[in-house]
Design an enzyme around this catalytic site. Sequence first.
Site, short mmCIF file in Angstrom:
data_model
loop_
_atom_site.label_atom_id
_atom_site.label_comp_id
_atom_site.label_asym_id
_atom_site.label_seq_id
_atom_site.Cartn_x
_atom_site.Cartn_y
_atom_site.Cartn_z
N CYS A 1 81.47 -55.73 83.44
CA CYS A 1 81.10 -57.15 83.29
C CYS A 1 80.07 -57.59 84.32
O CYS A 1 79.93 -58.79 84.60
CB CYS A 1 82.34 -58.03 83.35
SG CYS A 1 83.57 -57.59 82.10
N ARG B 1 77.74 -59.63 71.04
CA ARG B 1 78.68 -60.55 71.71
C ARG B 1 78.08 -61.00 73.04
O ARG B 1 77.17 -60.39 73.58
CB ARG B 1 80.03 -59.86 71.97
CG ARG B 1 79.94 -58.70 72.93
CD ARG B 1 81.27 -58.29 73.52
NE ARG B 1 81.16 -57.03 74.26
CZ ARG B 1 80.69 -56.91 75.49
NH1 ARG B 1 80.26 -57.97 76.15
NH2 ARG B 1 80.62 -55.73 76.08
N GLY C 1 86.30 -61.12 70.59
CA GLY C 1 87.66 -61.32 71.05
C GLY C 1 87.88 -61.04 72.52
O GLY C 1 86.99 -61.26 73.35
N ALA D 1 89.32 -58.88 79.66
CA ALA D 1 87.90 -59.22 79.43
C ALA D 1 87.78 -60.04 78.16
O ALA D 1 88.54 -59.84 77.19
CB ALA D 1 87.07 -57.95 79.32
N ILE D 2 86.84 -60.96 78.16
CA ILE D 2 86.61 -61.85 77.02
C ILE D 2 85.15 -61.77 76.60
O ILE D 2 84.26 -61.85 77.45
CB ILE D 2 86.97 -63.31 77.37
CG1 ILE D 2 88.44 -63.43 77.78
CG2 ILE D 2 86.65 -64.25 76.21
CD1 ILE D 2 88.80 -64.77 78.41
N GLY D 3 84.91 -61.59 75.32
CA GLY D 3 83.54 -61.59 74.80
C GLY D 3 83.51 -62.30 73.45
O GLY D 3 84.21 -61.89 72.52
N ALA E 1 90.24 -58.32 75.46
CA ALA E 1 90.93 -57.05 75.67
C ALA E 1 91.79 -57.14 76.91
O ALA E 1 91.32 -57.59 77.97
CB ALA E 1 89.91 -55.92 75.81
#
Length: 206
Positions: free
Chosen positions: A171, A69, A153, A140-142, A155
């Site tokens: 991050c 990711r 997705g 958080a976005i990945g 979290a």
Amino acid sequence: MNIEIKKSIKPVKYESAIEFLEARLLDINNNQANELIWILEHEEIYTAGTSYNDNEILNKKIDLIKTNRGGKVTYHGPGQLICYFVIDLRKREKDIRKFITLIEKTIIDTLTEFNIKSFGDPNNIGIWCNQHNEIKKIAAIGVRVSKWIAYHGFAINVNNDLNKYDNIIPCGISDKGITNLVEIKKSDYKKLDDVIIKNFKRNLEN
């Protein structure tokens, strides 16, 4: 729009989840399966995205999985709601930045329904809150895109153990903190998953 909604009650191992997503991606690419939104929780694990650096791991003894990711190092564990997806951008605009903005809007819209104000940051991916005049990350976005199909997705920290982030530079950002929903506002977040699904589907259909 046929999007399968999947909710896992028990924690899912990280590797098992990614295998499932990648298998679904291949099926969608071959027009053999529907898109997916999957709500789950992971057992405790640290994951590293494609742009992480070793110096962001402060405790070298942690269990770390290197993933494909985007992004850097983060923590997953109990008390954190994870929304994975496999979404076909060939049916929509082939615009990765626009899709990330859609995810950000989904999270912001959702937290607004719980009377929590949050915002994106053009310089630091993720969703942030101003907590006692400190900017802290709440989500958080990945994302990875393959064959114009987006997966992995985001979290949202609900009531997880924030001390777990002391083992890493989350991050890759050292000058901002991490928070969770119960630290910001004591509330009942049992319906958080349903609100995320509702907003995600609505934003995808717009």
